[in-house]
Design an enzyme around this catalytic site. Structure first.
Site, PDB file in Angstrom:
ATOM      1  N   ASP A 336       0.805  -1.222   0.000  1.00  0.00           N
ATOM      2  CA  ASP A 336       0.000   0.000   0.000  1.00  0.00           C
ATOM      3  C   ASP A 336       0.837   1.270   0.000  1.00  0.00           C
ATOM      4  OD1 ASP A 336      -2.599   1.150   0.000  1.00  0.00           O
ATOM      5  OD2 ASP A 336      -2.418   1.616   2.129  1.00  0.00           O
ATOM      6  N   SER A 358      -7.497   5.118   0.569  1.00  0.00           N
ATOM      7  CA  SER A 358      -7.898   3.772   0.143  1.00  0.00           C
ATOM      8  C   SER A 358      -9.301   3.455   0.643  1.00  0.00           C
ATOM      9  CB  SER A 358      -6.909   2.726   0.674  1.00  0.00           C
ATOM     10  OG  SER A 358      -5.600   3.013   0.258  1.00  0.00           O
ATOM     11  N   GLN A 408      -6.864  -2.694  -5.785  1.00  0.00           N
ATOM     12  CA  GLN A 408      -7.308  -1.712  -4.799  1.00  0.00           C
ATOM     13  C   GLN A 408      -8.129  -0.627  -5.477  1.00  0.00           C
ATOM     14  OE1 GLN A 408      -5.061   1.739  -2.508  1.00  0.00           O
ATOM     15  NE2 GLN A 408      -4.674  -0.182  -1.435  1.00  0.00           N
TER      16      GLN A 408
END
Length: 561
Positions: A336, A358, A408
């Site tokens: 991430d 996110s 994502q």
């Protein structure tokens, strides 16, 4: 007997699942088998016992002052008793209901049940590499763990999303047997995490099968779920195999520059704007626990349009333990760091400020891997629409094996312009130097500064005389140091300490306390309602004074409320 079946058995005992695999192997070597016939007493009430008993086969019951008809007092495979009785006695009789086999861990080896790290049995958490320390959790109960955000951990104004993913995956991994490893996870980021507060991870055991197990983990702060993860675990087995995707041709990581080297080069790169170079030079640089080397270094900045794709090598800094669960958690942590930002690349331009966060994240682990060896991360953003950007990624080993597939989605927006501060109603009072100097209790300050009947309070001079009265604050651990010689935030001035070393000592204590206690609301209610030229309390709070709130909260936090 071969120790591997014993290790597999111990890995299914809930009490032991939080332990490092190395600890399980040491316990497997230390335990002894005890056999009992039906009706035999395993331990007697009042006995100390030989150690911790784990039921390998058969059933037993707890007999004595409790009702033996209650199923909670029937013991079956994987149950245990005697834990914590090294200096105390058993509270009841344990009687075999059938032929019973137990594994007994002697008292002298019970220290193996309390390792200093959930990842290593022979080292303290302080001696591990940084990313391993970031992913260390403190077991609170069998299904509850606590994590914190270390000062050296990556920070982006909030708890780093990769930290939440990795710590939650670690908590889930510590509730399954050591032969099952995480093969997929799906997470949702619900709220922004507080950097100062600990994070409680509550694990829900959704399913335990022979080959698969499923866990749900909720990350909680202030009693609210801020993040949730669902993960699936599988015992490794042989099966069909193919791989169509090929690793792209990229330079070897040894030939590429590290982030630290790139930063030094950018400081003197004449092709970059001087303002950007000055910003890089003045921004505090905190190295990440993950080493990253871009395959295609460029002189692009965060305000330069680039394609929505990226390739880089990464690995953990330092040597990790051999626990495969740890390596997968570290990869989840690293995934991430520079993922969602790729979806903003085609939209970057000079002067554009963006905001991204996110929303959800999914990973599939295809093979065993080592996070302390180089892994190639290939990222592509196929679409951005309706303020949401989608990114997908693939991770390859150095020999071209596909290790992980990721997806994502995140929120990407233009940053809202910060509202300019209106001239403060506190300016004139601050410029005159309102002094509140002395030791006092928080409750006394609140009473003295607030008049419920009129909504008004005493003048600064009255407050100063009240605080200076003798005897206040002596011998009371709930007293705090209050000083509010504040300049107007609009003028850009800051409080001017006048007490030298004594003031500095109190300020250090306040900062340390602020890491444990947050009193911004109290600070605002006490001081940010001061208004007008007289410094009297206003009936409505004044907003737009975050800097004042911070300094007052810092001072009020010397002692626990």
């Amino acid at each position: 007997m071969d120790s591997q079946p014993v290790v597999e058995f111990l890995g299914c005992v809930p009490l032991l699942q939080k332990l490092p695999t190395a600890s399980l192997r040491k316990i497997a070597d230390a335990v002894t088998f005890k056999h009992y016939d039906k009706g035999a007493y395993v331990v007697h009430e009042g006995d100390v016992g030989e150690g911790v008993y784990f039921i390998w086969e058969g059933e037993a019951e707890v007999s004595g002052p409790v009702d033996s008809e209650d199923p909670d007092f029937h013991l079956t495979k994987y149950d245990y008793f005697g834990h914590g009785t090294a200096t105390s006695v058993h509270a009841a009789d344990i009687i075999a209901l059938s032929k019973l086999t137990c594994l007994v861990l002697p008292h002298e080896h019970c220290h193996l049940l309390q390792p200093r790290s959930i990842w290593r049995s022979d080292e303290t958490n302080e001696t591990c590499c940084l990313v391993e320390r970031i992913l260390h959790l403190e077991p609170i109960e069998v299904n509850i763990f606590q994590g914190i955000t270390l000062p050296e951990a990556p920070r982006f104004g909030k708890v780093f999303g990769g930290q939440l993913v990795a710590q939650a995956a670690a908590a889930a991994s510590k509730t399954v047997d050591c032969l099952k490893v995480i093969h997929s996870l799906h997470v949702y980021f619900l709220l922004v995490g507080d950097l100062i507060m600990p994070i409680i991870y509550e694990v829900h055991r959704l399913r335990d099968g022979k080959n698969f197990a499923t866990r749900k983990v909720d990350a909680v702060q202030k009693g609210t779920v801020i993040f949730t993860l669902v993960a699936s675990f599988q015992t490794e087995e042989e099966g069909f195999e193919h791989q169509v995707v090929m690793m792209p041709s990229v330079p070897a990581p040894e030939t590429l520059l590290s982030l630290e080297d790139l930063r030094e080069r950018r400081l003197i790169d004449p092709r970059l704007p001087r303002g950007y170079r000055n910003k890089v030079a003045t921004t505090k640089f905190i190295p990440w626990p993950i080493e990253i080397r871009f395959c295609e270094p460029s002189n692009a900045t965060n305000q330069t349009e680039t394609p929505p794709s990226l390739r880089y090598w990464f690995k953990a800094k330092g040597k990790l333990s051999d626990d495969q669960a740890l390596h997968r958690c570290v990869v989840a942590f690293a995934s991430d760091l520079i993922f969602l930002g790729t979806s903003l690349n085609p939209h970057r331009r000079k002067g554009l400020k963006t905001y991204s966060v996110s929303l959800d994240h999914a990973m599939w682990f295809h093979r065993n891997l080592r996070a302390d060896d180089w892994i190639l991360f290939e990222i592509l953003s196929p679409i951005a629409h309706s303020a949401r950007g989608l990114v997908s990624g693939r991770m390859f080993s150095r020999n071209g094996e596909l290790l992980v597939t990721l997806v994502q989605e995140g929120l990407i927006r233009k940053a809202k312009p910060s509202a300019s501060l209106a001239p403060s109603k506190l300016s004139e009072s601050y410029e005159k130097g309102i002094d509140l100097i002395g030791f006092c209790s928080v409750s006394e300050v609140k009473v003295a500064l607030t008049s419920p009947a009129s909504g008004e309070g005493p003048s600064p001079a009255q407050v100063r005389r009240w605080l200076a009265s003798p005897g206040r604050g002596e011998g009371n651990p709930r007293r705090c140091w209050v000083r509010a010689t504040l300049a107007s935030p609009a003028s850009g001035k800051r409080p001017l300490p006048r007490l030298g070393g004594e003031w500095a000592a109190h300020r250090r204590r306040a900062r340390a306390s602020l890491a444990r206690h947050r009193h911004f609301a109290l600070a605002a209610s006490l001081f940010l309602q001061i208004g007008g030229k007289t410094g009297a309390l206003s009936s409505s709070p004044i907003i737009g004074e975050p800097k004042v709130a911070f300094y007052i909260a810092l001072l009020l936090s010397v002692y626990r409320l």
